[in-house]
Enzyme design. Structure first.
Site, PDB file in Angstrom:
ATOM      1  N   ASP A 196       0.814  -1.214   0.000  1.00  0.00           N
ATOM      2  CA  ASP A 196       0.000   0.000   0.000  1.00  0.00           C
ATOM      3  C   ASP A 196       0.845   1.261   0.000  1.00  0.00           C
ATOM      4  OD1 ASP A 196       0.910  -0.457   2.585  1.00  0.00           O
ATOM      5  OD2 ASP A 196      -1.059  -0.922   3.393  1.00  0.00           O
ATOM      6  N   HIS A 236      -7.369  -4.941  10.257  1.00  0.00           N
ATOM      7  CA  HIS A 236      -7.126  -4.652   8.837  1.00  0.00           C
ATOM      8  C   HIS A 236      -5.834  -5.290   8.353  1.00  0.00           C
ATOM      9  CE1 HIS A 236      -4.974  -0.595   9.845  1.00  0.00           C
ATOM     10  NE2 HIS A 236      -4.059  -1.457   9.490  1.00  0.00           N
ATOM     11  N   GLU A 242      -9.920  -2.089   5.511  1.00  0.00           N
ATOM     12  CA  GLU A 242     -10.547  -1.907   6.820  1.00  0.00           C
ATOM     13  C   GLU A 242     -11.706  -2.889   6.989  1.00  0.00           C
ATOM     14  OE1 GLU A 242      -9.145  -0.085   8.916  1.00  0.00           O
ATOM     15  OE2 GLU A 242      -8.232   1.670   8.004  1.00  0.00           O
ATOM     16  N   ASN A 263      -7.731  -3.165  14.446  1.00  0.00           N
ATOM     17  CA  ASN A 263      -9.109  -3.526  14.074  1.00  0.00           C
ATOM     18  C   ASN A 263      -9.152  -4.701  13.096  1.00  0.00           C
ATOM     19  OD1 ASN A 263      -8.227  -2.419  11.702  1.00  0.00           O
ATOM     20  ND2 ASN A 263      -9.617  -0.667  11.695  1.00  0.00           N
TER      21      ASN A 263
HETATM   22  C1  F6R Z   1       1.367  -1.535   6.166  1.00  0.00           C
HETATM   23  C2  F6R Z   1       0.057  -2.139   6.257  1.00  0.00           C
HETATM   24  C3  F6R Z   1      -0.755  -2.118   7.512  1.00  0.00           C
HETATM   25  C4  F6R Z   1       0.071  -2.445   8.750  1.00  0.00           C
HETATM   26  C5  F6R Z   1      -0.805  -2.408   9.998  1.00  0.00           C
HETATM   27  C6  F6R Z   1       0.008  -2.649  11.255  1.00  0.00           C
HETATM   28  O1  F6R Z   1       1.917  -1.673   4.867  1.00  0.00           O
HETATM   29  O2  F6R Z   1      -0.390  -2.634   5.284  1.00  0.00           O
HETATM   30  O3  F6R Z   1      -1.798  -3.049   7.393  1.00  0.00           O
HETATM   31  O4  F6R Z   1       0.652  -3.704   8.608  1.00  0.00           O
HETATM   32  O5  F6R Z   1      -1.440  -1.169  10.102  1.00  0.00           O
HETATM   33  O6  F6R Z   1       0.880  -1.593  11.453  1.00  0.00           O
HETATM   34  P1  F6R Z   1       2.042  -1.653  12.543  1.00  0.00           P
HETATM   35  O7  F6R Z   1       2.971  -2.724  12.104  1.00  0.00           O
HETATM   36  O8  F6R Z   1       2.685  -0.292  12.497  1.00  0.00           O
HETATM   37  O9  F6R Z   1       1.388  -1.960  13.832  1.00  0.00           O
END
Ligand code: F6R
Length: 241
Positions: A67, A137, A142, A135
């Site tokens: 992303d 995701h 989401e 959550n």
């Molecule tokens: C990042 C991504 C997100 C993160 C998620 C967890 O490329 O796709 O889904 O993996 O938000 O983020 P952290 O690792 O910062 O807790």
């Protein structure tokens, strides 16, 4: 789905990076799907060490990131393009032409989505690395994203914007939209490797570990993947009975 519980972030990073190292030793031209955020940083540090010790090379490796924020130029320090170069690409021998990160700079975001999606259709990803949101995701998909979704532009929830505020000076600076691989794209990888650490991930991990498959908690789709590995630390596993 194989669930591995380890002590802490360090052990989680070590286990996950050894899986990636083993893949790159076996298949020198492997294709990796990569993630950003706090979770993979330790893994990337280990991969850099393996590269420096000449145990692995990225010369023939291709990468596709999950992303990218919209509204941020690639040169912004918090763009995922900058993150990946700072935390991994600038320290290994990967060729820039083999690096793929969604491009969300431009006026026609739909065309850019289609372009990235077409690339993914040809990518044949061997291993997709994933973090998980509090959550549930994955990528920026989401809760209640259809499992059939392909690359798209997402309006970020306030929860996700608040979670990511720590990387910016204020909430106002956190982008409101992002371009992300859809869940269908993620599921096409041959292997999914999800890592999670810390108490704030415990609820999402509990749902994932329960065997539930529900669009309300996107990561639960891993229960339908033939080769999914989930490595979590004790805190993230603390609500699993
Ligand atoms: C990042 C991504 C997100 C993160 C998620 C967890 O490329 O796709 O889904 O993996 O938000 O983020 P952290 O690792 O910062 O807790």
């Amino acid at each position: 789905m194989k669930l591995i519980v380890v002590k802490d972030y360090e052990e989680m990073s070590l286990k996950a990076s050894l899986i990636i190292k083993e893949l790159l030793m076996r298949k020198k031209d492997a294709t990796l799907g990569l993630a950003t955020g706090s979770s993979p940083i330790g893994i990337y540090q280990n991969l850099i060490k393996y590269y420096q010790n000449k145990e692995i090379s990225f010369k023939d490796v291709k990468t596709y990131n999950l992303d990218e924020y919209c509204e941020l130029p690639r040169s912004h320090p918090e763009s995922y393009y900058s993150f990946m170069h700072r935390n991994l690409f600038s320290s290994i021998d990967i060729l820039e032409e083999n690096v793929h990160i969604p491009c969300s700079e431009g006026s026609d975001l739909q065309a850019l989505c289609k372009e990235y999606n077409d690339l993914l259709h040809q990518a044949d990803i061997d291993l997709q690395l994933l973090g998980i949101g509090a959550n549930g995701h994955i990528g920026f998909n989401e809760p209640n994203t259809p499992f059939t979704q392909e690359t798209w532009v997402v309006k970020l929830t306030e929860k996700t914007r608040l979670d990511n505020q720590r990387f910016f000076n204020s909430l106002d600076e956190v982008p409101t939209h992002a371009m992300t691989m859809g869940i269908k794209n993620i599921m096409q990888a041959k292997c999914l490797l999800l890592v999670a650490s810390g108490k704030n991930k415990a609820l999402a991990i509990k749902r994932l570990a329960s065997g539930e498959v529900s669009e309300e908690c996107p990561a639960t789709i891993l229960n339908n993947h033939p080769n999914a590995i989930v490595i979590v630390d004790e805190e993230a596993a603390s609500l699993i009975k």
